[in-house]
Design an enzyme around this catalytic site. Structure first.
Site, PDB file in Angstrom:
ATOM      1  N   ARG A 176      35.952  16.016  11.475  1.00  0.00           N
ATOM      2  CA  ARG A 176      34.823  15.468  10.724  1.00  0.00           C
ATOM      3  C   ARG A 176      33.881  16.592  10.301  1.00  0.00           C
ATOM      4  O   ARG A 176      33.349  16.570   9.194  1.00  0.00           O
ATOM      5  CB  ARG A 176      34.080  14.423  11.562  1.00  0.00           C
ATOM      6  CG  ARG A 176      34.844  13.122  11.756  1.00  0.00           C
ATOM      7  CD  ARG A 176      34.030  12.083  12.507  1.00  0.00           C
ATOM      8  NE  ARG A 176      32.937  11.568  11.702  1.00  0.00           N
ATOM      9  CZ  ARG A 176      31.965  10.800  12.184  1.00  0.00           C
ATOM     10  NH1 ARG A 176      31.937  10.477  13.473  1.00  0.00           N
ATOM     11  NH2 ARG A 176      31.003  10.361  11.387  1.00  0.00           N
ATOM     12  N   CYS A 234      25.043  14.562  15.654  1.00  0.00           N
ATOM     13  CA  CYS A 234      26.400  14.025  15.628  1.00  0.00           C
ATOM     14  C   CYS A 234      26.492  13.103  14.421  1.00  0.00           C
ATOM     15  O   CYS A 234      25.934  13.411  13.374  1.00  0.00           O
ATOM     16  CB  CYS A 234      26.727  13.315  16.936  1.00  0.00           C
ATOM     17  SG  CYS A 234      25.598  11.953  17.340  1.00  0.00           S
TER      18      CYS A 234
END
Length: 289
Positions: A176, A234
């Site tokens: 990611r 995150c």
């Protein structure tokens, strides 16, 4: 004692009759059935905490997928869980404390100091042969008084220039970070200047935090040392709290970016970069001097 309590210490408190508030934060991205998992089996006396509704306000593009709730709402939830001033609270989940760390950080941010993560979570408790129970747990309303702003945190404006004078860690999975996949947020990639530091690398194969010296070596390998400002994000500010806990175990302080990439990537004015390098250039020389 730091952020962690191990199974032996918790069982000693339980068998010794020491009051301990147990909170089960069963949540995994993509699995909306945390409460059902809790009802099937949890630590004796543990109260379920719904991350999506108890530990977050409704999602909003300008604040991210899991914005922090108003302090008054969080205090009301903590009272529903049975927390009194002066209690010892132990939070856990069944995913390496990746979700429970959100509660740990929020209680610490609210000025509540005696809160711990059960190292290894439900799996460690069960592996020790200790009992679990099913069904809901009812507790009496309590009187805890919470504050706000007791843990360092940053916003998007601060994150923009953080990597110029400190270290910004991206706690998501490496793919990611690189922008190879993005299952939930509108743009793929990472905040310019951020270093990839997947939360999963804080844990061993059994879901326990690595020993302090191993975590220290891991973070020092990313350039972290005393005196260098560190911030963590995150996807939505959940697992980044786990990284803050790991950094604390290693002896380093860190700020949390609660809005994280879900907030950042929803703002078209903010840049996103892809690939394995922080921003395509060289990393700054940060000595902590």
């Amino acid at each position: 004692m730091g952020p962690l309590m191990d199974v032996a210490a918790l069982e000693a408190r339980r068998s010794g009759g020491q009051r301990t508030v147990l909170l089960d934060v069963r949540w995994v991205l993509g699995d909306p059935h945390g409460r059902e998992h809790y009802l099937e089996g949890h630590l004796p006396g543990a109260v379920f905490v719904d991350l999506a509704t108890d530990l977050a306000a409704p999602a909003a593009a300008e604040r991210g997928r899991h914005p922090l709730p108003p302090p008054s709402e969080f205090q009301a939830a903590a009272r529903r869980w049975g927390i009194n001033d002066g209690d010892v609270v132990v939070a856990y989940d069944n995913s390496g404390n990746l979700a429970a760390a959100r509660l740990w950080w929020m209680l610490r941010n609210a000025g509540f100091q005696d809160v711990y993560l059960l190292d290894g979570g439900l799996a460690a408790w069960s592996a020790a042969g200790l009992p679990v129970e099913d069904g809901p747990v009812d507790v009496s309303a309590s009187n805890v008084s919470l504050e706000e702003g007791r843990m360092p945190a940053i916003d998007a404006d601060t994150a923009t220039g953080w990597a110029g004078s400190g270290i910004l860690l991206d706690a998501r999975a490496a793919e990611r970070y690189r922008g190879e996949i993005e299952p939930v947020d509108p743009r793929a990639g990472h905040i310019p200047g951020a270093l990839s530091s997947p939360t999963s690398e804080n844990l061993d194969e059994h879901g326990h935090f690595l020993p302090a010296h191993e975590l220290r070596r891991r973070f020092e390998g990313l350039g972290i040392s005393r005196g260098v400002p560190v911030a963590v994000y995150c996807g939505s500010g959940v697992t980044a709290a786990h990284e803050v806990a790991a950094l604390e175990i290693a002896g380093f302080g860190a700020a949390l970016y609660p809005g994280s990439f879900s907030e950042w990537s929803n703002n078209p004015a903010l840049p996103v970069v892809t690939g394995s390098e922080p921003d395509g250039g060289e990393r700054p020389n940060l000595t902590g001097a």
